[in-house]
Design an enzyme around this catalytic site. Structure first.
Site, short mmCIF file in Angstrom:
data_model
loop_
_atom_site.label_atom_id
_atom_site.label_comp_id
_atom_site.label_asym_id
_atom_site.label_seq_id
_atom_site.Cartn_x
_atom_site.Cartn_y
_atom_site.Cartn_z
N SER A 136 39.71 26.35 47.66
CA SER A 136 38.25 26.39 47.61
C SER A 136 37.70 25.08 48.16
O SER A 136 38.22 24.01 47.82
CB SER A 136 37.74 26.58 46.18
OG SER A 136 36.33 26.45 46.13
N ASP B 56 26.93 45.86 43.64
CA ASP B 56 28.11 45.06 43.28
C ASP B 56 28.68 45.55 41.95
O ASP B 56 29.88 45.82 41.86
CB ASP B 56 27.78 43.57 43.24
CG ASP B 56 28.99 42.74 42.90
OD1 ASP B 56 29.82 42.50 43.80
OD2 ASP B 56 29.14 42.35 41.72
N ILE C 135 35.09 34.95 38.63
CA ILE C 135 36.06 36.04 38.51
C ILE C 135 37.48 35.53 38.65
O ILE C 135 38.40 36.02 37.98
CB ILE C 135 35.76 37.15 39.55
CG1 ILE C 135 36.50 38.45 39.18
CG2 ILE C 135 36.13 36.72 40.96
CD1 ILE C 135 35.95 39.14 37.98
N LYS D 88 37.11 43.46 44.80
CA LYS D 88 36.14 44.48 45.20
C LYS D 88 34.79 43.84 45.54
O LYS D 88 34.44 42.81 44.96
CB LYS D 88 36.01 45.55 44.12
CG LYS D 88 35.42 45.04 42.79
CD LYS D 88 33.91 45.11 42.78
CE LYS D 88 33.31 44.42 41.57
NZ LYS D 88 31.85 44.31 41.62
#
Length: 308
Positions: free
Chosen positions: A36, A169, A14, A91
């Protein structure tokens, strides 16, 4: 006004598919860093292994976009807010409602903006659907959100763990649209959650809601869909049928069908910039409340194991 220096934390699909292009296309932001422990970042942009390292060593940032799984988002958001850094939450905004409330309170105390980014609310058909429905009488709503988890979430084990939401999800995207466009609040009456015997989260759900005027709202979620995928909300009203399809990108009204360009994440970042500029937050939890209610009230059925 100088661009907001933003770091993207969590460099999964994403982040690469949506966040990085949206930031690159918005002059309100400049990509200051990526974070990351598992990814190498992008060429020409500083990359760090942890948010703690970024905040300790730099480069300086004004905001972070948290694109990690929801189970770890609270600690990351708290770390950023302690420094007065603005926070964009992918989200769902957290793994629990209580932690999201705590983040909202902390952001208010430190004077930072926090944004629960329900991307599907920025799909092209959603705003005109909301406007059209505002003065309509709703007879019935049907939500069908069926997709193939192997296509959209390959190898993502976290999504099956507690807090990962399973089929909710994607399903929470539909709820984020419905809570935004329907003129009255709605709540759960009954439901069934189907959980694979080797997983902790549901793979399918059938839910029956109603709004405060008694209009029925049905929801069919399934992660086992093959072939064509379905992301549709059909609303029958006293003035005819309103249908949002392709996740809100296509709107069909009695007067005809409208197709528009996908600008969801561009809209999200424009909204985040406005919140930062005006010193406000936007952290609506109504879609997450409905998911929590499904876990509270729906029956649970065990179904066959799921394997990638």
């Amino acid at each position: 006004m100088d661009p907001v220096r933003i770091a993207v934390v969590g460099m999964g699909k994403i982040a690469r598919d949506q966040h990085l292009p949206a930031i690159a296309g918005d002059t309100n932001f400049s990509l200051a860093a990526t974070v990351s422990p598992h990814d190498q970042g992008v060429k020409g942009v500083p990359h760090l292994k942890s948010l703690d390292q970024l905040l300790a060593e730099g480069p300086a940032v004004d905001a972070v976009a948290l694109c990690t799984p929801p189970q770890v988002r609270y600690d990351l958001a708290t770390t950023a807010l302690k420094r007065g850094v603005h926070v964009f939450l992918e989200k769902p905004p957290g793994a629990t409602l209580a932690e999201v409330d705590a983040l909202e309170a902390r952001a208010k105390r430190v004077g930072a903006s926090i944004f629960a980014a329900w991307h599907s609310r920025f799909a092209a058909g959603v705003a005109p659907a909301r406007a059209w429905l505002a003065d309509r009488h709703i007879h019935k709503v049907e939500i069908v959100w069926r997709e193939d988890v192997r296509v959209w979430h390959p190898g993502q084990a976290w999504i099956w763990e507690p807090g990962g939401l399973g089929v909710f999800d994607p399903g929470i995207n539909a709820l984020s649209i419905a809570t935004h466009i329907l003129p009255r609040p709605f709540f759960l009456r009954s439901g069934v959650l189907e959980r694979p015997e080797n997983r902790s989260a549901p793979i399918a759900a059938r839910l029956e809601f109603c709004d405060t005027a008694g209009a029925p709202i049905s929801m069919d979620l399934d992660w086992r869909q093959t072939g064509p995928q379905s992301w549709d909300i059909t609303i029958e009203t006293d003035a005819g049928t309103c249908k949002l399809s392709r996740g809100g990108a296509v709107l069909t009204l009695p007067s005809g069908t409208e197709h528009s360009e996908d600008r969801e994440y561009a809209g999200l970042y424009a909204r985040f910039a406005t919140l930062i500029r005006t010193g406000r937050s936007d952290i609506d939890t109504s879609p997450l409340k409905l998911v929590a209610d499904a876990y509270l009230r729906a029956r649970r059925d065990i179904v066959e194991p799921f394997h990638e």
